[in-house]
Enzyme design. Sequence first.
Site, PDB file in Angstrom:
ATOM      1  N   PRO A   1       0.792  -1.235   0.000  1.00 32.23           N
ATOM      2  CA  PRO A   1       0.000   0.000   0.000  1.00 32.23           C
ATOM      3  C   PRO A   1       0.822   1.282   0.000  1.00 32.23           C
ATOM      4  O   PRO A   1       1.837   1.385   0.707  1.00 32.23           O
ATOM      5  CB  PRO A   1      -0.799  -0.102   1.301  1.00 32.23           C
ATOM      6  CG  PRO A   1      -0.916  -1.560   1.554  1.00 32.23           C
ATOM      7  CD  PRO A   1       0.355  -2.167   1.040  1.00 32.23           C
ATOM      8  N   ASN A   2       0.350   2.216  -0.771  1.00 31.59           N
ATOM      9  CA  ASN A   2       0.874   3.589  -0.859  1.00 31.59           C
ATOM     10  C   ASN A   2       2.212   3.725  -1.592  1.00 31.59           C
ATOM     11  O   ASN A   2       2.657   4.842  -1.874  1.00 31.59           O
ATOM     12  CB  ASN A   2       0.990   4.229   0.537  1.00 31.59           C
ATOM     13  CG  ASN A   2      -0.363   4.288   1.231  1.00 31.59           C
ATOM     14  OD1 ASN A   2      -1.319   4.813   0.666  1.00 31.59           O
ATOM     15  ND2 ASN A   2      -0.464   3.733   2.419  1.00 31.59           N
TER      16      ASN A   2
ATOM     17  N   ARG B   1       5.543  10.953  -2.063  1.00 34.50           N
ATOM     18  CA  ARG B   1       5.496  10.806  -0.597  1.00 34.50           C
ATOM     19  C   ARG B   1       6.679  11.544   0.028  1.00 34.50           C
ATOM     20  O   ARG B   1       7.550  12.056  -0.673  1.00 34.50           O
ATOM     21  CB  ARG B   1       5.530   9.315  -0.215  1.00 34.50           C
ATOM     22  CG  ARG B   1       4.323   8.555  -0.698  1.00 34.50           C
ATOM     23  CD  ARG B   1       4.362   7.117  -0.242  1.00 34.50           C
ATOM     24  NE  ARG B   1       3.994   6.969   1.165  1.00 34.50           N
ATOM     25  CZ  ARG B   1       4.057   5.811   1.828  1.00 34.50           C
ATOM     26  NH1 ARG B   1       4.487   4.716   1.231  1.00 34.50           N
ATOM     27  NH2 ARG B   1       3.696   5.749   3.098  1.00 34.50           N
TER      28      ARG B   1
ATOM     29  N   TYR C   1      11.573   8.576   1.827  1.00 30.52           N
ATOM     30  CA  TYR C   1      11.487   7.644   0.697  1.00 30.52           C
ATOM     31  C   TYR C   1      12.271   8.075  -0.543  1.00 30.52           C
ATOM     32  O   TYR C   1      12.321   7.339  -1.523  1.00 30.52           O
ATOM     33  CB  TYR C   1      10.005   7.436   0.330  1.00 30.52           C
ATOM     34  CG  TYR C   1       9.168   7.002   1.515  1.00 30.52           C
ATOM     35  CD1 TYR C   1       9.485   5.848   2.227  1.00 30.52           C
ATOM     36  CD2 TYR C   1       8.082   7.762   1.949  1.00 30.52           C
ATOM     37  CE1 TYR C   1       8.730   5.460   3.336  1.00 30.52           C
ATOM     38  CE2 TYR C   1       7.320   7.378   3.053  1.00 30.52           C
ATOM     39  CZ  TYR C   1       7.649   6.223   3.741  1.00 30.52           C
ATOM     40  OH  TYR C   1       6.908   5.837   4.827  1.00 30.52           O
TER      41      TYR C   1
ATOM     42  N   ASN D   1       8.474  -5.109  -0.413  1.00 27.45           N
ATOM     43  CA  ASN D   1       8.323  -3.966   0.486  1.00 27.45           C
ATOM     44  C   ASN D   1       6.824  -3.911   0.793  1.00 27.45           C
ATOM     45  O   ASN D   1       6.040  -3.418  -0.020  1.00 27.45           O
ATOM     46  CB  ASN D   1       8.790  -2.672  -0.172  1.00 27.45           C
ATOM     47  CG  ASN D   1       8.662  -1.491   0.793  1.00 27.45           C
ATOM     48  OD1 ASN D   1       7.944  -1.560   1.782  1.00 27.45           O
ATOM     49  ND2 ASN D   1       9.361  -0.411   0.474  1.00 27.45           N
TER      50      ASN D   1
ATOM     51  N   ALA E   1       3.064  -0.465   5.105  1.00 28.48           N
ATOM     52  CA  ALA E   1       2.601  -0.592   6.494  1.00 28.48           C
ATOM     53  C   ALA E   1       2.079  -1.986   6.823  1.00 28.48           C
ATOM     54  O   ALA E   1       2.010  -2.362   8.002  1.00 28.48           O
ATOM     55  CB  ALA E   1       1.521   0.450   6.768  1.00 28.48           C
TER      56      ALA E   1
ATOM     57  N   GLU F   1      12.663  -8.861   2.848  1.00 30.56           N
ATOM     58  CA  GLU F   1      11.828  -7.670   3.055  1.00 30.56           C
ATOM     59  C   GLU F   1      12.705  -6.415   2.984  1.00 30.56           C
ATOM     60  O   GLU F   1      13.772  -6.377   3.592  1.00 30.56           O
ATOM     61  CB  GLU F   1      11.161  -7.768   4.426  1.00 30.56           C
ATOM     62  CG  GLU F   1      10.301  -6.562   4.764  1.00 30.56           C
ATOM     63  CD  GLU F   1       9.395  -6.840   5.959  1.00 30.56           C
ATOM     64  OE1 GLU F   1       8.744  -7.914   5.989  1.00 30.56           O
ATOM     65  OE2 GLU F   1       9.351  -5.988   6.862  1.00 30.56           O
TER      66      GLU F   1
ATOM     67  N   HIS G   1      12.634  -2.081   3.258  1.00 31.98           N
ATOM     68  CA  HIS G   1      11.983  -0.791   3.508  1.00 31.98           C
ATOM     69  C   HIS G   1      12.960   0.296   3.087  1.00 31.98           C
ATOM     70  O   HIS G   1      14.143   0.246   3.456  1.00 31.98           O
ATOM     71  CB  HIS G   1      11.644  -0.627   4.995  1.00 31.98           C
ATOM     72  CG  HIS G   1      10.642  -1.633   5.477  1.00 31.98           C
ATOM     73  ND1 HIS G   1       9.289  -1.473   5.282  1.00 31.98           N
ATOM     74  CD2 HIS G   1      10.800  -2.821   6.097  1.00 31.98           C
ATOM     75  CE1 HIS G   1       8.659  -2.520   5.781  1.00 31.98           C
ATOM     76  NE2 HIS G   1       9.549  -3.363   6.276  1.00 31.98           N
TER      77      HIS G   1
ATOM     78  N   ARG H   1      11.938   5.519  13.463  1.00 33.92           N
ATOM     79  CA  ARG H   1      10.769   6.371  13.230  1.00 33.92           C
ATOM     80  C   ARG H   1       9.779   6.122  14.385  1.00 33.92           C
ATOM     81  O   ARG H   1      10.214   5.917  15.512  1.00 33.92           O
ATOM     82  CB  ARG H   1      10.169   6.038  11.850  1.00 33.92           C
ATOM     83  CG  ARG H   1      11.120   6.354  10.691  1.00 33.92           C
ATOM     84  CD  ARG H   1      10.523   6.024   9.338  1.00 33.92           C
ATOM     85  NE  ARG H   1       9.339   6.830   9.070  1.00 33.92           N
ATOM     86  CZ  ARG H   1       8.534   6.638   8.020  1.00 33.92           C
ATOM     87  NH1 ARG H   1       8.801   5.671   7.147  1.00 33.92           N
ATOM     88  NH2 ARG H   1       7.481   7.411   7.820  1.00 33.92           N
TER      89      ARG H   1
HETATM   90  C1  DQA Z   1       7.974   1.613   4.174  1.00 35.78           C
HETATM   91  C2  DQA Z   1       7.917   1.811   5.692  1.00 35.78           C
HETATM   92  C3  DQA Z   1       6.520   1.597   6.224  1.00 35.78           C
HETATM   93  O1  DQA Z   1       6.483   1.816   7.626  1.00 35.78           O
HETATM   94  C4  DQA Z   1       5.558   2.552   5.563  1.00 35.78           C
HETATM   95  O2  DQA Z   1       4.243   2.307   6.017  1.00 35.78           O
HETATM   96  C5  DQA Z   1       5.641   2.534   4.080  1.00 35.78           C
HETATM   97  C6  DQA Z   1       6.958   2.474   3.464  1.00 35.78           C
HETATM   98  C7  DQA Z   1       9.366   1.943   3.608  1.00 35.78           C
HETATM   99  O3  DQA Z   1       9.642   1.582   2.468  1.00 35.78           O
HETATM  100  O4  DQA Z   1      10.165   2.596   4.291  1.00 35.78           O
HETATM  101  O5  DQA Z   1       4.648   2.656   3.380  1.00 35.78           O
HETATM  102  O6  DQA Z   1       7.703   0.249   3.891  1.00 35.78           O
END
Ligand code: DQA
Length: 137
Positions: free
Chosen positions: A9-10, A17, A22, A68, A71, A92, A94, A101
């Site tokens: 998501p996102n 963002r 990011y 990735n 959340a 995984e 990020h 954070r």
């Molecule tokens: C993320 C970290 C997550 O906590 C966040 O919700 C994201 C991006 C990252 O790539 O740093 O959407 O996965």
Amino acid sequence: MKILLIHGPNLNLLGERDKNHYGEITLAELEEQVKTWSTAEILTFQSNHEGELIDFIQQNPADGIIINPGALAHYSYALHDALLDAKISCVEVHLSDTENREDWRKSSVTAAACLAKISGKGTEGYKEALNLLVDAN
Ligand code: DQA
């Protein structure tokens, strides 16, 4: 070798963002970048929906997964189980430094189904993930 490169998501909004966390890269640029780092076949997928991510994992047999989860990493036991049930090596990634954070970002339930969790290294984290998958296969 076939690798699934999955974003949750996102992450479709990368480039828009928070750039402090990011960076400036868009998801399309990131996916292209990862493809240049490997001779493996890389199948990309992004969804804002947990079930679609799980369907994609179930429907695409591969040798490894770079994910990735966004959340979802912090609470999706369903995604954890899908990664585990795939019975292949997963890493995984990020982009941001989730350890430094908000407290709720420090834990990842999905990472328990992965060889490794890489965070805070930006796009370089994906290169590291590729190397780990190559070594594991
Ligand atoms: C993320 C970290 C997550 O906590 C966040 O919700 C994201 C991006 C990252 O790539 O740093 O959407 O996965």
